[in-house]
Motif scaffolding. Structure first.
Motif, PDB file in Angstrom:
ATOM      1  N   LEU A 153       0.834  -1.206   0.000  1.00 41.64           N
ATOM      2  CA  LEU A 153       0.000   0.000   0.000  1.00 41.64           C
ATOM      3  C   LEU A 153       0.868   1.256   0.000  1.00 41.64           C
ATOM      4  O   LEU A 153       1.731   1.409   0.862  1.00 41.64           O
ATOM      5  CB  LEU A 153      -0.878   0.059   1.256  1.00 41.64           C
ATOM      6  N   ASP A 182       9.916   9.465   0.112  1.00 41.15           N
ATOM      7  CA  ASP A 182       9.485   9.593  -1.282  1.00 41.15           C
ATOM      8  C   ASP A 182       8.209   8.808  -1.479  1.00 41.15           C
ATOM      9  O   ASP A 182       7.959   7.851  -0.750  1.00 41.15           O
ATOM     10  CB  ASP A 182      10.593   9.031  -2.201  1.00 41.15           C
ATOM     11  N   TRP A 222      -1.150  11.523   5.948  1.00 43.10           N
ATOM     12  CA  TRP A 222      -2.429  10.912   6.341  1.00 43.10           C
ATOM     13  C   TRP A 222      -3.037  11.638   7.529  1.00 43.10           C
ATOM     14  O   TRP A 222      -4.263  11.771   7.640  1.00 43.10           O
ATOM     15  CB  TRP A 222      -2.256   9.423   6.664  1.00 43.10           C
TER      16      TRP A 222
HETATM   17  N1  LIG Z   1       6.679   6.657   1.375  1.00 41.67           N
HETATM   18  C1  LIG Z   1       5.527   6.079   1.734  1.00 41.67           C
HETATM   19  N2  LIG Z   1       5.520   5.273   2.815  1.00 41.67           N
HETATM   20  C2  LIG Z   1       4.376   4.672   3.218  1.00 41.67           C
HETATM   21  C3  LIG Z   1       3.164   4.885   2.521  1.00 41.67           C
HETATM   22  C4  LIG Z   1       3.197   5.744   1.380  1.00 41.67           C
HETATM   23  O1  LIG Z   1       2.164   6.002   0.728  1.00 41.67           O
HETATM   24  N3  LIG Z   1       4.404   6.312   1.017  1.00 41.67           N
HETATM   25  N4  LIG Z   1       2.013   4.252   2.941  1.00 41.67           N
HETATM   26  C5  LIG Z   1       1.959   3.809   4.340  1.00 41.67           C
HETATM   27  C6  LIG Z   1       0.870   2.894   4.593  1.00 41.67           C
HETATM   28  S1  LIG Z   1      -0.665   3.577   4.641  1.00 41.67           S
HETATM   29  C7  LIG Z   1       1.069   1.577   4.877  1.00 41.67           C
HETATM   30  S2  LIG Z   1      -0.203   0.565   5.368  1.00 41.67           S
HETATM   31  C8  LIG Z   1       2.405   0.943   4.734  1.00 41.67           C
HETATM   32  C9  LIG Z   1       2.334  -0.226   3.800  1.00 41.67           C
HETATM   33  O2  LIG Z   1       3.586  -0.853   3.724  1.00 41.67           O
HETATM   34  P1  LIG Z   1       3.697  -2.152   2.807  1.00 41.67           P
HETATM   35  O3  LIG Z   1       3.315  -1.758   1.425  1.00 41.67           O
HETATM   36  O4  LIG Z   1       5.093  -2.628   2.930  1.00 41.67           O
HETATM   37  O5  LIG Z   1       2.706  -3.151   3.379  1.00 41.67           O
HETATM   38  O6  LIG Z   1       3.373   1.857   4.230  1.00 41.67           O
HETATM   39  C10 LIG Z   1       3.279   3.149   4.771  1.00 41.67           C
HETATM   40  N5  LIG Z   1       4.419   3.885   4.313  1.00 41.67           N
END
Ligand SMILES: Nc1nc2c(c(=O)[nH]1)N[C@H]1C(S)=C(S)[C@@H](COP(=O)(O)O)O[C@H]1N2
Ligand SMILES: [Mo]
Length: 221
Positions: A37, A120, A186
């Protein structure tokens, strides 16, 4: 389109073995798979250009190359991870550099109480500095004893297992030290500033309508 009520009725109740396990926070369901995600595209890097920056409430800004970081002590941990979209995964194994082991090099001012994690592509998330001091807070480069794949945040991601997984920024590039807390990506979009999964701190105000089965439609490993 199903209404929210219909979706909830149709979604399978978590099995007793899942809800009884006190390692699984309320409202979470276990998965053995590893959902992927993120917002935006998976970044591509020339590692000769890559750096990790520290700035804000510091005596002196710093920038580390990947090799400089890899020369620091390494730590291997096992932990559970919990995503706000309701999946949890137990006993995940990671290797990386403890944030706590990097911190002495950053010359952070005593006034610094919060950290904005910069990543990033254009991602930010805020975490209290104290929450980054634990044994299991890593700048992770290995997952399951293999190099972290780019989709899961390689070459380097932050791992903050005790908070919802959006705090574990993939493709981490910087730490900004702050006196006051400030919402990240978020957190500015209705999600909780702190995000403790065991207190179900999903949202800061009214519940956002995340369908219970949303994560089933994402990519997996
Ligand atoms: N750079 C970055 N990190 C991020 C995100 C993102 O959109 N961009 N999404 C976050 C969210 S909402 C989640 S649930 C996890 C998902 O990590 P995964 O894809 O390894 O399961 O990364 C987090 N870290
Ligand atoms: Mo997430």
């Amino acid at each position: 389109m199903l209404t929210k009520a219909e979706r909830i009725k149709r979604s399978k109740a978590p099995a007793a073995s899942e809800t009884q396990n006190d390692r699984v926070p309320p409202g979470q369901v276990l998965t053995d798979r590893f959902p992927i995600l993120h917002e935006g595209d998976v970044p591509r890097y020339d590692m000769k250009e890559w750096s990790l920056r520290s700035f804000g409430e510091v005596e002196e800004e710093r920038s580390f190359t990947y090799d400089e970081l890899m020369a620091l002590p390494r730590t291997r941990i096992s932990c559970d991870i919990h995503c706000v979209t309701r999946w949890s995964k137990l006993d995940t194994v990671w290797e990386g550099i403890r944030f706590r082991d990097l911190l002495p090099l950053l010359k952070v001012k005593p006034e610094a109480k919060y950290v904005m994690v910069h990543a990033d592509p254009d991602y930010e998330t805020n975490v209290p500095l104290e929450d980054l001091m634990g044994d299991d807070i890593l700048l992770a480069f290995n997952y399951d004893d293999k190099p972290l794949t780019d989709k899961h945040g390689g070459p380097l991601r932050l791992l903050v297992p005790h908070l919802y997984f959006w705090k574990s920024a993939k493709w981490v590039r910087g730490f900004e030290f702050m006196q006051e807390d400030r919402p990240g990506f978020w957190e500015s979009n209705g999600f909780h500033l702190y995000a403790d999964p065991f207190k179900e701190q999903r949202f800061s105000g009214e519940d956002l309508n995340i369908p219970e089965d949303e994560w089933h439609h994402k990519d997996f490993d």
